[in-house]
Design a protein around this motif. Structure first.
Motif, PDB file in Angstrom:
ATOM      1  N   ASN A   1       0.827  -1.206   0.000  1.00 50.36           N
ATOM      2  CA  ASN A   1       0.000   0.000   0.000  1.00 50.36           C
ATOM      3  C   ASN A   1       0.861   1.255   0.000  1.00 50.36           C
ATOM      4  O   ASN A   1       0.598   2.205  -0.739  1.00 50.36           O
ATOM      5  N   GLU A   2       1.909   1.287   0.816  1.00 48.86           N
ATOM      6  CA  GLU A   2       2.742   2.474   0.910  1.00 48.86           C
ATOM      7  C   GLU A   2       3.720   2.599  -0.250  1.00 48.86           C
ATOM      8  O   GLU A   2       4.097   3.707  -0.634  1.00 48.86           O
ATOM      9  N   LEU A   3       4.125   1.494  -0.836  1.00 51.00           N
ATOM     10  CA  LEU A   3       5.128   1.523  -1.897  1.00 51.00           C
ATOM     11  C   LEU A   3       4.525   1.795  -3.270  1.00 51.00           C
ATOM     12  O   LEU A   3       5.090   2.560  -4.048  1.00 51.00           O
ATOM     13  N   LEU A   4       3.370   1.191  -3.581  1.00 48.31           N
ATOM     14  CA  LEU A   4       2.876   1.183  -4.959  1.00 48.31           C
ATOM     15  C   LEU A   4       1.536   1.869  -5.158  1.00 48.31           C
ATOM     16  O   LEU A   4       1.155   2.095  -6.308  1.00 48.31           O
ATOM     17  N   VAL A   5       0.787   2.183  -4.100  1.00 50.49           N
ATOM     18  CA  VAL A   5      -0.556   2.763  -4.254  1.00 50.49           C
ATOM     19  C   VAL A   5      -0.480   4.261  -4.009  1.00 50.49           C
ATOM     20  O   VAL A   5       0.171   4.718  -3.060  1.00 50.49           O
ATOM     21  N   ALA A   6      -1.135   5.044  -4.901  1.00 46.54           N
ATOM     22  CA  ALA A   6      -1.183   6.493  -4.724  1.00 46.54           C
ATOM     23  C   ALA A   6      -1.886   6.825  -3.412  1.00 46.54           C
ATOM     24  O   ALA A   6      -2.810   6.117  -3.000  1.00 46.54           O
ATOM     25  N   PRO A   7      -1.472   7.903  -2.720  1.00 49.30           N
ATOM     26  CA  PRO A   7      -2.011   8.197  -1.377  1.00 49.30           C
ATOM     27  C   PRO A   7      -3.526   8.270  -1.322  1.00 49.30           C
ATOM     28  O   PRO A   7      -4.144   7.733  -0.405  1.00 49.30           O
ATOM     29  N   ARG A   8      -4.187   8.891  -2.306  1.00 51.20           N
ATOM     30  CA  ARG A   8      -5.632   9.056  -2.220  1.00 51.20           C
ATOM     31  C   ARG A   8      -6.403   7.754  -2.482  1.00 51.20           C
ATOM     32  O   ARG A   8      -7.612   7.695  -2.281  1.00 51.20           O
ATOM     33  N   TRP A   9      -5.695   6.696  -2.908  1.00 51.81           N
ATOM     34  CA  TRP A   9      -6.343   5.404  -3.189  1.00 51.81           C
ATOM     35  C   TRP A   9      -6.008   4.353  -2.141  1.00 51.81           C
ATOM     36  O   TRP A   9      -6.440   3.212  -2.275  1.00 51.81           O
ATOM     37  N   ARG A  10      -5.229   4.693  -1.114  1.00 53.36           N
ATOM     38  CA  ARG A  10      -4.818   3.678  -0.156  1.00 53.36           C
ATOM     39  C   ARG A  10      -5.980   3.177   0.691  1.00 53.36           C
ATOM     40  O   ARG A  10      -6.040   2.004   1.041  1.00 53.36           O
ATOM     41  N   GLU A  11      -6.914   4.056   1.043  1.00 52.72           N
ATOM     42  CA  GLU A  11      -8.091   3.614   1.792  1.00 52.72           C
ATOM     43  C   GLU A  11      -8.928   2.646   0.959  1.00 52.72           C
ATOM     44  O   GLU A  11      -9.465   1.655   1.469  1.00 52.72           O
ATOM     45  N   THR A  12      -9.021   2.920  -0.343  1.00 50.91           N
ATOM     46  CA  THR A  12      -9.766   2.016  -1.233  1.00 50.91           C
ATOM     47  C   THR A  12      -9.110   0.642  -1.288  1.00 50.91           C
ATOM     48  O   THR A  12      -9.797  -0.388  -1.275  1.00 50.91           O
ATOM     49  N   PHE A  13      -7.778   0.594  -1.338  1.00 49.01           N
ATOM     50  CA  PHE A  13      -7.087  -0.690  -1.394  1.00 49.01           C
ATOM     51  C   PHE A  13      -7.339  -1.499  -0.118  1.00 49.01           C
ATOM     52  O   PHE A  13      -7.585  -2.715  -0.184  1.00 49.01           O
ATOM     53  N   GLU A  14      -7.268  -0.873   1.042  1.00 49.18           N
ATOM     54  CA  GLU A  14      -7.517  -1.603   2.286  1.00 49.18           C
ATOM     55  C   GLU A  14      -8.953  -2.140   2.333  1.00 49.18           C
ATOM     56  O   GLU A  14      -9.192  -3.255   2.795  1.00 49.18           O
ATOM     57  N   ARG A  15      -9.897  -1.351   1.821  1.00 45.42           N
ATOM     58  CA  ARG A  15     -11.274  -1.824   1.780  1.00 45.42           C
ATOM     59  C   ARG A  15     -11.416  -3.017   0.840  1.00 45.42           C
ATOM     60  O   ARG A  15     -12.189  -3.951   1.118  1.00 45.42           O
ATOM     61  N   MET A  16     -10.649  -3.039  -0.252  1.00 41.02           N
ATOM     62  CA  MET A  16     -10.695  -4.180  -1.176  1.00 41.02           C
ATOM     63  C   MET A  16     -10.204  -5.458  -0.504  1.00 41.02           C
ATOM     64  O   MET A  16     -10.706  -6.548  -0.795  1.00 41.02           O
ATOM     65  N   LEU A  17      -9.201  -5.361   0.392  1.00 43.89           N
ATOM     66  CA  LEU A  17      -8.714  -6.550   1.090  1.00 43.89           C
ATOM     67  C   LEU A  17      -9.847  -7.213   1.880  1.00 43.89           C
ATOM     68  O   LEU A  17     -10.048  -8.429   1.817  1.00 43.89           O
ATOM     69  N   TYR A  18     -10.601  -6.415   2.631  1.00 42.46           N
ATOM     70  CA  TYR A  18     -11.689  -6.975   3.435  1.00 42.46           C
ATOM     71  C   TYR A  18     -12.822  -7.491   2.547  1.00 42.46           C
ATOM     72  O   TYR A  18     -13.398  -8.551   2.811  1.00 42.46           O
ATOM     73  N   LEU A  19     -13.127  -6.751   1.475  1.00 47.53           N
ATOM     74  CA  LEU A  19     -14.195  -7.212   0.585  1.00 47.53           C
ATOM     75  C   LEU A  19     -13.807  -8.501  -0.120  1.00 47.53           C
ATOM     76  O   LEU A  19     -14.664  -9.327  -0.443  1.00 47.53           O
ATOM     77  N   SER A  20     -12.517  -8.690  -0.406  1.00 46.77           N
ATOM     78  CA  SER A  20     -12.096  -9.931  -1.055  1.00 46.77           C
ATOM     79  C   SER A  20     -12.313 -11.123  -0.126  1.00 46.77           C
ATOM     80  O   SER A  20     -12.693 -12.206  -0.583  1.00 46.77           O
ATOM     81  N   LEU A  21     -12.096 -10.969   1.182  1.00 47.38           N
ATOM     82  CA  LEU A  21     -12.364 -12.057   2.128  1.00 47.38           C
ATOM     83  C   LEU A  21     -13.848 -12.400   2.154  1.00 47.38           C
ATOM     84  O   LEU A  21     -14.241 -13.561   2.107  1.00 47.38           O
ATOM     85  N   ALA A  22     -14.696 -11.357   2.225  1.00 46.88           N
ATOM     86  CA  ALA A  22     -16.136 -11.608   2.227  1.00 46.88           C
ATOM     87  C   ALA A  22     -16.587 -12.235   0.920  1.00 46.88           C
ATOM     88  O   ALA A  22     -17.459 -13.101   0.885  1.00 46.88           O
ATOM     89  N   GLY A  23     -15.977 -11.815  -0.215  1.00 44.94           N
ATOM     90  CA  GLY A  23     -16.359 -12.385  -1.509  1.00 44.94           C
ATOM     91  C   GLY A  23     -16.016 -13.846  -1.627  1.00 44.94           C
ATOM     92  O   GLY A  23     -16.753 -14.630  -2.220  1.00 44.94           O
ATOM     93  N   VAL A  24     -14.881 -14.289  -1.037  1.00 45.37           N
ATOM     94  CA  VAL A  24     -14.507 -15.709  -1.086  1.00 45.37           C
ATOM     95  C   VAL A  24     -15.508 -16.544  -0.314  1.00 45.37           C
ATOM     96  O   VAL A  24     -15.927 -17.624  -0.738  1.00 45.37           O
ATOM     97  N   GLU A  25     -15.931 -16.070   0.855  1.00 45.56           N
ATOM     98  CA  GLU A  25     -16.885 -16.830   1.661  1.00 45.56           C
ATOM     99  C   GLU A  25     -18.228 -16.972   0.950  1.00 45.56           C
ATOM    100  O   GLU A  25     -18.917 -17.973   1.088  1.00 45.56           O
ATOM    101  N   GLN A  26     -18.603 -15.950   0.169  1.00 47.66           N
ATOM    102  CA  GLN A  26     -19.886 -15.993  -0.530  1.00 47.66           C
ATOM    103  C   GLN A  26     -19.773 -16.514  -1.954  1.00 47.66           C
ATOM    104  O   GLN A  26     -20.759 -16.542  -2.673  1.00 47.66           O
ATOM    105  N   GLY A  27     -18.565 -16.892  -2.387  1.00 48.38           N
ATOM    106  CA  GLY A  27     -18.383 -17.437  -3.733  1.00 48.38           C
ATOM    107  C   GLY A  27     -18.503 -16.411  -4.835  1.00 48.38           C
ATOM    108  O   GLY A  27     -18.826 -16.755  -5.967  1.00 48.38           O
ATOM    109  N   ALA A  28     -18.270 -15.121  -4.533  1.00 51.76           N
ATOM    110  CA  ALA A  28     -18.400 -14.068  -5.539  1.00 51.76           C
ATOM    111  C   ALA A  28     -17.175 -14.043  -6.444  1.00 51.76           C
ATOM    112  O   ALA A  28     -16.077 -14.419  -6.038  1.00 51.76           O
TER     113      ALA A  28
END
Length: 830
Positions: free
Chosen positions: A402-429
């Motif tokens: 996140n700190e090395l490769l993601v632009a500062p204004r998109w870092r919150e979006t990237f962290e939210r994607m991590l959590y959504l990816s876990l929920a998506g795996v459990e639901q088969g999305a």
């Protein structure tokens, strides 16, 4: 008789054997289901461990555990509830099966509870409130089961750190191991008859179960053995816990016993029928069966050897066929064991080849494939990622994605994607793809498309991140959109210039401009116009320029499109308009000059009188000097005084001639900075003879402040002369002692300069007032009607205005207004 005895013996033996086989099958089925239930329970328990790690390593937690702020907080426990959740708890958490931890706690290194969040209205167990250090003093990662107030609890602890990686204690969650938890852990099992429970082996008592109706909590184990087949096993490592709880799987006994009885009855009937047939035909069929068994063994041997790819050897032995069959089965088992070993070796080889293929695919992938751990640290960085972001593998590994490769204004979006990816795996999305901005080594940003796939490896949680550079695609999309919207059929010149000064588009009417610039489409503009395009792009404002070519004059409007990095140039041929304007100005100047000559003609008598006075004075003083010299009378001082008077009167005559020459000469308008008050005084001096003739004295109410304007002095004096002479004409019919003219100058609130000429003449009618500035309209019998029309033209050319107000019987007022000049200067006239 022998057959009946044999059947009874065989029946007893077969019944016992079938019962043993059924019991073994039941035991095997129960063990299988128990292992599967325990695995599901352990996987569900591990999901809470993963979520606890994500909470502990979340950026919100690191920000919340700032050492300065943490040390200043009170030692008492801070309580939160569902209406007021803590800031360090991510709002995107989704709990599988609807089971939410009851308590979330922040514990300092000493084991003291600093913050407590309860998701439901359930108090913290008394033993934790009285002595939390007994359960929470550890600052390391752990997950264990304990008994609190006669209830089993799952406690998961994960060490926390601030932004400087300083240990700050741990985050602890408490999950009640009740029926809801056990039921949720088995939510994907189709069968509803099985029950899982937590068992206290010492008290032989059920603490909680997935079905409170079938197995109520608190029931003793002996009471359940009549209705259930029970298997108990240790469900995971308790680490530091001194409890000995078991995970029990209970299967209804009635269903198994009923099935077993049906199998025994069916087998007994079949065996009875078979015994009767065998006894009746045993002797007659023995030889036939032996022959068939021999042939069957040969066929089976041949088929099995062909299946195992072994050489075929004929099985042609005589004797007891059952013994022959036993020998053959022994050989066959050895062949199968050897084939299995060969298959295992082949499988390992295929795995190695698959791993090599995976590495080759990763290396040859056109997308950047990056693997990070649960803390977001990079552990794998494929060659495409190295080329895209300009980091070597050893430079990237171990650093935060996140700190090395993601632009500062998109870092919150990237962290939210991590959590959504876990929920998506459990639901088969399916994998979500999100466009965002990434940062390369030199600080440049590039648009990318990013998707995340979580990977669970035992106790480790990894994320595989796929990053695709879409910069080129974005550029092509932008070019397509811009070119599609460009009006190529406009009759006026239209061009598009990019930020490098290259002409990306030019329509056919733009040919004169391209010829003047000496370039063609897809070539670069000349340096001067390239700089103009750059300035327009930098300012973001539209600019207008004139361009004179051999083929005409063009007005060019430069309009920036900053978001796409180009400038549109809209041209308009104004050659005809310029020629018409020049011709109009020339004719206006001619008319102004003619009018000025007409005014001078009307003022000729007064001007001659004004000029005669200094000339007469010069003659008189010169004659006096000559007489004094001839008669040798008077002194030197008297002669010098006379000569000074001659010089003064000559200067006065020169000024009169200078003003007259300025008024009658044909010249182009010359703008200069001058004080309006000075022009008023000069004008009054020019018509002084007319004022004496009409016996009128002008009342001057001039501003004490200098009123600087940039004008043509001769033309403004012409306007003032015209207004003053009109007032004198209007006063000619009035008695001498009642004639009054007043001139006022000043500055309005918008800084514009005005001069007002008022008289107390008979006034002008309303109908005449509306046509007062029309050419050839006059209220005087001998007037040409051009004076005020010319005056209005002069004021318009100076970006000013002239207006008239009149009241019959009381007088008329004319007002001229001029724009101010911001920087005062002394003009040549002043």
């Amino acid at each position: 008789m022998t057959g009946v005895v044999l059947w009874l013996v065989v029946d007893r033996i077969q019944t016992r054997a079938i019962s043993d086989i059924f019991d073994q099958a039941l035991e095997g089925e129960l063990d299988q289901q128990a292992r599967e239930s325990l695995i599901r329970f352990d996987e569900y328990r591990r999901s809470f461990v993963y979520f606890t790690r994500l909470i502990a390593t979340h950026r919100r937690m690191a920000d919340h555990l700032d050492p300065i702020i943490w040390s200043q907080r009170p030692a008492d426990t801070v309580h939160y509830d569902a209406k007021n959740p803590p800031s360090w708890l991510p709002s995107e958490l989704a709990w599988q099966g609807g089971v939410t931890p009851v308590h979330f706690m922040l514990v300092d290194p000493a084991g003291q509870i600093r913050e407590l969040y309860s998701s439901v209205e359930r108090p913290l167990p008394k033993s934790l409130r009285s002595d939390p250090r007994a359960h929470l003093a550890s600052n390391r990662r752990q997950a264990f089961v304990t008994m609190l107030e006669e209830e089993p609890w799952l406690i998961v602890s994960e060490a926390t750190e601030d932004n400087a990686r300083t240990p700050m204690g741990s985050v602890v969650i408490m999950v009640a191991l009740d029926g809801l938890f056990l039921s949720a852990s088995q939510q994907f099992v189709k069968s509803t008859d099985n029950v899982v429970a937590i068992l206290d082996p010492e008290a032989q008592r059920i603490l909680s179960s997935s079905s409170a109706e079938a197995v109520p909590p608190g029931i003793l184990l002996p009471q359940l053995r009549r209705g259930f087949v029970i298997t108990a096993q240790s469900f995971f490592d308790y680490e530091d816990s001194d409890l000995n709880l078991l995970f029990a799987t209970l299967l209804p006994r009635a269903a198994f016993e009923r099935t077993g009885q049906q199998v025994l009855e069916l087998e007994r009937r079949q065996r009875l029928i078979g015994a009767a047939v065998i006894i009746s035909a045993f002797v007659s069929l023995f030889l036939l069966l032996s022959g068939r068994i021999s042939r069957l063994l040969q066929r089976v041997s041949s088929l099995s050897r062909r299946a195992l790819d072994l050489p075929d050897t004929a099985l042609n032995q005589h004797g007891n066929q059952l013994l022959i069959l036993e020998d053959w089965i022994r050989d066959f088992v050895q062949l199968v064991m050897r084939a299995r070993e060969e298959m295992r070796t082949q499988h390992e080889t295929e795995l190695q080849q698959t791993e090599k293929l995976r590495i080759a695919i990763m290396d040859a992938s056109l997308d950047s494939v990056i693997t990070v751990n649960e803390r977001g640290q990079i552990i794998d960085f494929n060659p495409t990622a190295q080329a895209t972001f300009d980091y070597r593998h050893d430079e990237a590994v171990g650093r935060s994605f996140n700190e090395l490769l993601v632009a500062p204004r998109w870092r919150e979006t990237f962290e939210r994607m991590l959590y959504l990816s876990l929920a998506g795996v459990e639901q088969g999305a399916p994998l979500q793809r999100v466009e965002m901005q990434a940062v390369v080594r030199d600080g440049r940003t590039l648009p990318v498309e990013l998707s995340i796939k979580p990977v669970f490896l035992d106790d480790d949680l990894l994320f595989t991140i796929y990053v695709r550079d879409i910069g080129e695609r974005k550029i092509r999309e932008a070019e397509i959109r811009s070119l599609a919207a460009f009006p190529s059929e406009s009759p006026n010149p239209m061009l598009r210039i990019n930020d490098r000064g290259v002409i990306t588009y030019a329509n056919q009417p733009s040919a004169p401009l391209l010829h003047y610039w000496g370039c063609r489409p897809l070539q670069t503009l000349p340096f001067y116009w390239h700089n103009r395009v750059d300035k327009v792009l930098e300012s973001g404002r539209t600019a207008e320029h004139l361009l004179e070519t051999e083929e005409g004059v063009f007005s060019l409007l430069l309009t920036p499109v900053a978001e796409l990095g180009y400038v549109n140039i809209y041209g308009r041929d104004i050659t005809g308009e310029r020629k018409a304007q020049e011709e109009l100005k020339r004719r206006q100047h001619e008319l102004v000059h003619v009018t000025r000559l007409s005014n001078m003609g009307e003022m000729a008598t007064g001007i001659a009188h004004e000029l005669n006075q200094p000339l007469s004075a010069i003659v008189n003083f010169a004659n006096g000097c000559a007489r004094r010299i001839r008669l040798d009378i008077g002194g030197k001082d008297e002669l010098l005084q006379a000569l000074a008077q001659i010089s003064s009167q000559a200067g006065r005559a020169g000024e009169i001639i200078k003003r007259l020459r300025g008024m009658v000469s044909r010249r182009q308008p010359i703008r200069e900075v001058v004080d309006v008050n000075f022009l008023v005084v000069e004008t009054c001096e020019m018509i002084s003879h007319d004022l004496r003739r009409y016996q009128v004295e002008i009342e001057r109410e001039l501003s004490e402040k200098e009123l600087w304007v940039r004008v043509d002095s001769v033309q403004i004096e012409q306007v003032l002369i015209n207004l003053l002479r009109n007032s004198l004409d209007a006063l000619s019919a009035m008695p001498d002692d009642q004639r009054r003219i007043r001139v006022i100058s000043g500055e309005r609130f918008d800084k514009s300069v005005y001069v007002t000429v008022e008289d107390n003449g008979p006034g002008i009618s309303g109908q005449a007032l509306t046509h007062l500035f029309d050419p050839f309209f006059s209220t005087k019998e001998s007037g040409m009607g051009m004076g005020l029309a010319i005056s209005q033209t002069i004021m318009t050319n100076h970006h000013g205005k002239i207006q008239a107000d009149s009241v019959l019987g009381k007088g008329t007022r004319f007002t001229i207004e001029l724009p101010p000049h911001a920087e005062p200067a002394v003009s040549a006239v002043s």
